[in-house]
Design a protein around this motif. Structure first.
Motif, mmCIF file in Angstrom:
data_model
loop_
_atom_site.group_PDB
_atom_site.id
_atom_site.type_symbol
_atom_site.label_atom_id
_atom_site.label_comp_id
_atom_site.label_asym_id
_atom_site.label_seq_id
_atom_site.Cartn_x
_atom_site.Cartn_y
_atom_site.Cartn_z
ATOM 1 N N ASP A 191 0.801 -1.217 0.000
ATOM 2 C CA ASP A 191 0.000 0.000 0.000
ATOM 3 C C ASP A 191 0.837 1.271 0.000
ATOM 4 N N LEU A 192 2.133 1.185 -0.297
ATOM 5 C CA LEU A 192 2.967 2.380 -0.324
ATOM 6 C C LEU A 192 2.908 3.017 -1.709
ATOM 7 N N LEU A 193 2.739 4.333 -1.722
ATOM 8 C CA LEU A 193 2.755 5.099 -2.966
ATOM 9 C C LEU A 193 3.337 6.472 -2.664
ATOM 10 N N TRP A 194 4.428 6.808 -3.365
ATOM 11 C CA TRP A 194 5.069 8.114 -3.206
ATOM 12 C C TRP A 194 5.118 8.789 -4.569
ATOM 13 N N ALA A 195 5.044 10.111 -4.547
ATOM 14 C CA ALA A 195 5.095 10.901 -5.777
ATOM 15 C C ALA A 195 6.134 12.007 -5.618
ATOM 16 N N GLY B 204 10.632 19.284 -6.933
ATOM 17 C CA GLY B 204 11.578 18.501 -6.155
ATOM 18 C C GLY B 204 11.074 18.078 -4.789
ATOM 19 N N GLN B 205 9.811 18.312 -4.472
ATOM 20 C CA GLN B 205 9.250 17.914 -3.184
ATOM 21 C C GLN B 205 8.614 16.527 -3.294
ATOM 22 N N ASP C 284 16.779 19.669 -4.226
ATOM 23 C CA ASP C 284 15.601 18.986 -4.751
ATOM 24 C C ASP C 284 15.862 17.500 -4.932
ATOM 25 N N VAL C 285 14.784 16.736 -4.852
ATOM 26 C CA VAL C 285 14.829 15.297 -5.138
ATOM 27 C C VAL C 285 14.545 15.105 -6.625
ATOM 28 N N ILE C 286 15.270 14.180 -7.263
ATOM 29 C CA ILE C 286 15.074 13.926 -8.686
ATOM 30 C C ILE C 286 14.522 12.540 -8.968
#
Length: 1193
Positions: A253-257, A262-263, A291-293
């Protein structure tokens, strides 16, 4: 372990799979298929194509994927015909679904895509309600819709029966395009895709959740994915607070965007009942401001890559806390893409475009222990896909070099240590020519060579250098192997040659490898082929090469190179925690032994190659030398290819002395990447400039060589403190000057230049610099720094040097010329200050609802930018040019911007970029406001301040070195445009005594004095003027004569030589003034010479030098390159072509002090002329010269 697949995509969109059983990369069968992304799950993989369609690759299972299509035939009874398909208008369709709502005739059923096929024809379901019936499949009822039964009663007025047809999914193990949603609106073109959720149910792999991100940042969810419907049915849009760039779903059930800014966002509430979740939760990034890429999630882990290519692990992630609790930095870094596969195993694409696997990932250690390359076979049976493609190449003799250890000991390196520790291995004569009994370089071994086979059986060990010499520590830490038997020569072969090889390497040792100056570009060049029998291949002399220092099997001719990876997905690759059973995940790669030469041997060998033929050297042992470490330390290196970043490196300067007393120095930069040791080396004799460069927050300097100048690729380094940078630059510059025989301060003939950062550079000219033939190329000119910070410098051959700072302060050079200064003599040093003003522009666009606002159009410039609007510049991210500068004021609105402003400092225009004015009209939809802030620098240099008038331009009379004059004419312009003439200037008193004001009717912006006291000037409106009657007796002249400007052009700067005048207009065009004669010094017309010129300098010999705005072929280089006009002479004063030199940040150049003429060839004795022949025939007319933009020839 079951057979599973690792999926990867290269930069060309080609899809490959790697089996855990076979261990070889296999390309997709469809060679025309091109995918951007691949995501793998339990039993299937999904991809986004370059055509923006979604593709499915379904793995074959134990049972086929079958889907049942069904429709109902409905009939009603009437007294005349009995049961018939003629129904009442209010009844259901004759052919419908089970509820009778939708019409479904048999001929309306179509296959959803080409991936399906019909198993048979339609047939009637004879079992009614699950029980066999003999009624022909009919079910009866009183009316629609009521309960049906197989029993026909007297009141049964309607009946129905079910027709069935099966379709089977046939596109297993192939990439099949899923159909578009009909009639629903399909999503916009997708840019990313992620599969997850297959472990949410009790039956793993039964349900899959597919998520997609459109190019507009929307998030979409694929509905209806079931075991019997693997393609799903439709797309559903999921609301997001901001535009999303990338998404990652885990097996549960993990979902990241990842957002465009970059957040990070985490999705909460995902379950089987609510597959799209309930809400988004924002998660802080690992480092504030970075920022995250990329983001990747697994069962209970989250991995991200930040903009500086560092990898981070999120701890505390689980179903109850999907956001986790904190970030942990992961060693190894330099990853571009990571993916979390089965068992939370982590895969990555490195910055070198190689594939890597995270070792040691387990439930107790979810972050793992280290990265190892994926070394799977590729192409033929003897070839493996390398983990990197950036530093490729084979070993040749030129690849050998000294490599430094990380230890700070001061022990010397002696070549005898190498010879004493070597073991002889017999090699075929085709591998390496006989160089003698000692000090022989290594050569490449083919895959079929016996020595290579013997070395391939060895397993590397960990290695830690413990001395200054890599060779000493390398050899001392190895065990001696048994000597292999000599290979039996085949018929027709010559006898073997004994070559000393280093002993076997201990386990896990990684060899050092040199890095080419061309970086990633050189890695794409074809590999060097094997050496011809009996003769070594002569390598081109170079200061660095792209060769690993080892004996690696060479790639066969004609074999295709390995792929360059862009994406990886391990969602269907089943590996355990330590991957002991997978051959292509071996922690230790192929063994690479090496024989390394010391830097001294490499330098001597390179010198010998220049003097003699290579076959002669092959029979001569290398010359013995000694080496001494001069300096060691730590620096940071700016790796100027993608991904660009700063790397922590070690630096060392080694000085060598040969038997003939010749000294040379080598500058080494060494570092580790993915546990592989690499280094760069630069010969000090090849260095052409050491220049401080502006880098935000870094004490940086650039190292130029002739090769790096031609490629516009300097070696940029930075030190931790200002003192460290000055120490390194001073030491390197001293070594360069000593090697070139340059002693003392600048001579009177020196060429002066200034960088855009304000650093002053000088070049000592030779006679060949302005020679008609065999001219010294500009990229080989050696520039050294003179203390000071200025905007422009002007000089002449008598030693008079004047300069102006960025704040307009006038300075005169007080140091000695061409003689050795006394040690400790600081009498000529003065405190020098300079002030620069930095500008940023605030931009706004008019909105009918809110008026002027900082919300512009998508095509607008940034709302905070530089003057051009091409680069975003805010007050927060605008810093002084270097850490040596300090802010002197705060940010303030500039009310004196060119064009005028209103009372709030705004300037208005119809659109960007149009000319701005200081008042608003009804057609002005954009406006801007200029902000300024001043910064200040203070240092010591041989410069004395001249009070009290700030200057905008300055010029000194050019003359020959043997000229004798009582006073040296010096003219200048004040910051207000007034013309000034300096009185009392002599070689002994260069500062002069006072200023004499020369009257004008308008302000000027450029002035120059040339031979015979010719004074030319340009007014601020672009008009050109000539000052008449200037002489030693009348230094101020009599009056100004107006000179017509080029048609439709306004000039901005000019330079006057002995007999020629060149000028630059506002459009960066270079013009030459024709028709100058002693009787008519104003000339007759302007002739266009070139474009892309910002500054021009004409010397006492009429030599022409410029600062070019751009160099063809290098669009990304900063403006400002030094160029020399070739072919300038009495018969061709305009010259013929341009020779480009050092560049990328040069502001000003002055060659007006160089009067060094090339020696003239003796004139041949003329033959007797025939009777009637003219004594002085006219010279041949030169061919017509087409003048255009400056180009490299």
């Amino acid at each position: 372990m079951s057979n599973s697949l690792l999926w990867a995509v290269d930069v060309y969109g080609r899809v490959y799979s790697l089996s855990t059983a076979r261990g070889r990369w296999e390309r997709a069968q469809d060679t025309l298929l091109e995918l951007k992304r691949v995501t793998a799950g339990k039993g299937r993989s999904w991809g986004v194509g370059c055509d923006h369609h979604v593709y499915l690759n379904l793995f074959p299972g134990e049972e086929p994927v079958r889907y049942r299509e069904e429709t109902y035939e409905n009939q009603r009874w009437n007294p005349v015909d009995g049961f018939t398909d003629v129904l009442l208008p209010t009844a259901r369709w004759p052919w419908s679904d089970v509820m009778g709502i939708n019409s479904q005739p048999l001929q309306s059923f179509r296959l959803p895509s080409l991936s399906w096929e019909w198993e048979g024809d339609w047939y009637v379901d004879q079992s009614c309600g699950g029980d066999p019936a003999e009624t022909g499949g009919w079910e009866y009822a009183v009316d629609f819709p009521t309960n049906f039964s197989i029993d026909k009663k007297w009141n049964s007025c309607v009946r129905r029966r079910r027709w069935i047809r099966y379709r089977r999914y046939k596109a297993h193990t192939t990439w099949a395009k899923i159909p578009l949603d009909q009639p629903r609106r399909p999503p916009l073109p997708l840019s990313d895709i992620s599969c997850g959720g297959w472990e949410l149910s009790d039956q793993a792999g039964r349900y899959h959740f597919l998520w997609g991100v459109s190019q507009q940042g929307e998030v979409w969810f694929r509905e209806g994915i079931q075991p019997r419907v693997p393609e799903g049915t439709s797309w559903e849009e999921v609301d997001v607070p901001k535009e999303v760039a990338q998404i990652s779903a885990g097996p549960k059930d993990l979902l990241w965007a990842l957002l465009w800014d970059g957040q990070l966002l985490s999705r909460a509430g995902i379950s089987l009942d609510s597959p799209t979740g309930s809400s988004w939760v924002e998660v802080e990034t690992p480092v504030k401001g970075v920022d995250v890429i990329h983001v990747a999630v697994g069962l209970s882990v989250v991995w991200v890559v930040t903009k500086d290519y560092k990898v981070w692990f999120r701890r505390g992630v689980n179903s109850h806390n999907p956001c986790g609790s904190g970030w942990i930095s992961i060693g190894g870094q330099m990853m571009m893409v990571v993916d979390v596969g089965l068992n939370d195993q982590v895969w990555g694409v490195g910055e070198d475009r190689g594939l890597y696997f995270r070792m040691g990932v387990s439930a107790s250690e979810p972050s793992g222990s280290g990265w190892i390359p994926v070394l799977a076979q590729w192409g033929s049976d003897k070839e493996s896909a390398p983990p990197t493609c950036e530093f490729g190449g084979q070993v040749t003799e030129a690849s050998q070099g000294s490599v430094l250890s990380c230890d700070d000991s001061e022990s010397d390196v002696y070549p005898e240590a190498l010879a004493a520790s070597l073991t002889l291995i017999t090699l075929p004569p085709t591998t390496l020519p006989d160089l003698g009994p000692a000090d022989l370089p290594a050569s490449p071994l083919g895959a079929s060579d016996p020595a290579a086979v013997a070395l391939g059986d060895t397993v590397p060990k960990p290695f830690m250098p413990v001395s200054d010499s890599f060779i000493t520590s390398l050899v001392s830490d190895r065990e001696r192997p048994s000597t292999p038997q000599s290979a039996q020569g085949q018929e027709g072969e010559t006898s073997p040659v004994s070559v000393p090889l280093s002993p076997e390497a201990p386990t896990k040792e990684v060899p050092w490898s040199n890095v080419d100056l061309e970086g990633a570009e050189a890695a794409r060049s074809p590999p060097v082929q094997g050496l011809s029998p009996g003769k070594a291949q002569a390598p081109a002399p170079s200061s660095a090469a792209t060769y690993p220092l080892g004996l690696e099997p060479s790639q066969g001719a004609g074999e295709e190179e390995g792929p360059v990876w862009a994406w990886v997905s391990g969602g269907s690759c089943d590996v355990d925690a330590f991957s002991q059973q997978i051959s292509w995940l071996s922690p230790a790669g192929p063994l690479t032994s090496s024989i390394s030469l010391t830097p001294v041997q490499l330098a001597v060998w390179s010198e010998q190659e220049k003097e003699q033929q290579r076959d002669t050297i092959a029979r001569k042992p290398l010359e013995r030398s000694t080496s001494v470490w001069v300096k060691q330390g730590s620096l940071r290196w700016w790796r100027d290819w993608k991904p660009q970043r700063w790397l922590d490196v070690g630096a060392a300067l080694e000085q060598s002395t040969s038997n003939n007393g010749r000294k040379d120095c080598i500058f080494f930069i060494y570092y580790s990447q993915y546990d592989e040791k690499k280094f760069l080396n630069v010969f000090i004799s090849e260095v052409t400039a050491l220049v401080p460069v502006p880098r935000d927050g870094h004490y940086a300097f650039a190292v130029y060589t002739a090769q790096r100048t031609r490629h516009r690729w300097p070696l940029v380094l930075s030190a931790a403190t200002k003192e460290d940078m000055n120490d390194w630059m001073s030491l390197l510059c001293d070594c360069c000057c000593e090697g070139r025989g340059i002693r003392g301060p600048p001579s009177r003939q020196s060429l002066w230049s200034v960088t855009s950062n304000g650093d002053v550079m000088v070049h000592e000219p030779s006679a060949s610099l302005e020679a008609a033939a065999h001219t010294l190329p500009c990229d080989q000119m050696f520039w050294r720094q003179v203390p000071g910070h200025l905007r422009c410098v002007e000089s002449n051959s008598l030693g008079v040097v004047w300069a102006a700072g960025w704040d307009g302060t006038a300075w005169v050079y007080t140091g000695p010329h061409g003689e050795q200064a006394n040690p400790g003599d600081t009498g000529s040093l003065h405190t020098q200050t300079d002030v620069r003003t930095l500008y940023v522009y605030e931009n706004q666009r008019w909105n009918p609802m809110t008026g002027y606002t900082d919300k512009g159009l998508p095509t607008d410039r940034p709302m905070w930018s530089d003057e051009s609007g091409l680069r975003e510049c805010t007050k927060a991210n605008t810093h002084p040019p270097s850490p040596q500068w300090t802010w002197a004021t705060e940010w303030a609105v500039d009310y004196g911007a060119p064009g005028g402003t209103d009372k709030e400092g705004w300037q208005y225009a119809a659109d960007f970029p149009v000319t701005f004015q200081g008042h608003k009209t009804i057609k002005d939809f954009v406006r801007r406001r200029r902000w300024f802030r001043k910064c200040k620098i203070a240092l010591s240099g041989p410069w004395q301040q001249v009070q009290p008038i700030p200057l905008s331009d300055i010029t000194v009379l050019p003359c020959l070195a043997q000229a004798n004059m009582d006073q040296v004419p010096v003219w200048a312009l004040s910051d207000k445009g007034d013309v000034l003439c300096r009185l009392g200037v002599t070689a002994q008193k260069p500062a002069g005594s006072s200023w004499l004001h020369v009257g004008t009717d308008q302000p000027f912006k450029s002035i120059c004095i040339g031979g015979a006291n010719q004074v030319w000037a340009i007014a601020r409106d672009g008009a050109v003027f000539y000052r008449g009657s200037v002489s030693a007796q009348n230094p101020a002249g009599e009056c100004w004569y107006h000179i017509p400007s080029p048609p439709r052009q306004a000039l901005k700067q000019l330079s006057v030589g002995r007999t020629s005048v060149f000028a630059v207009d506002e459009n960066s065009n270079l013009w030459y003034r024709q028709g100058l004669t002693p009787s008519y010094p104003q000339g007759s017309a302007w002739e266009l010479i070139s474009g892309s010129v910002t500054k021009v300098s004409v010397g006492p010999l009429d030599q022409v030098w410029i600062v070019a705005d751009a160099v063809q072929g290098f669009p990304n280089e900063p403006p400002g390159a030094v160029c020399h006009r070739l072919g300038v002479g009495p018969m061709q004063p305009r010259g013929l072509s341009w020779d480009y030199g050092i560049g990328g940040g040069w502001e000003h150049i002055s060659v007006r002090g160089n009067s060094t003429e090339a020696p003239r060839a003796p004139h041949p004795v003329p033959a007797l002329l025939p009777s009637g022949a003219p004594r002085s025939p006219l010279p041949a007319r030169p061919p017509a010269q087409v003048n255009g933009n400056a180009v490299v020839v």
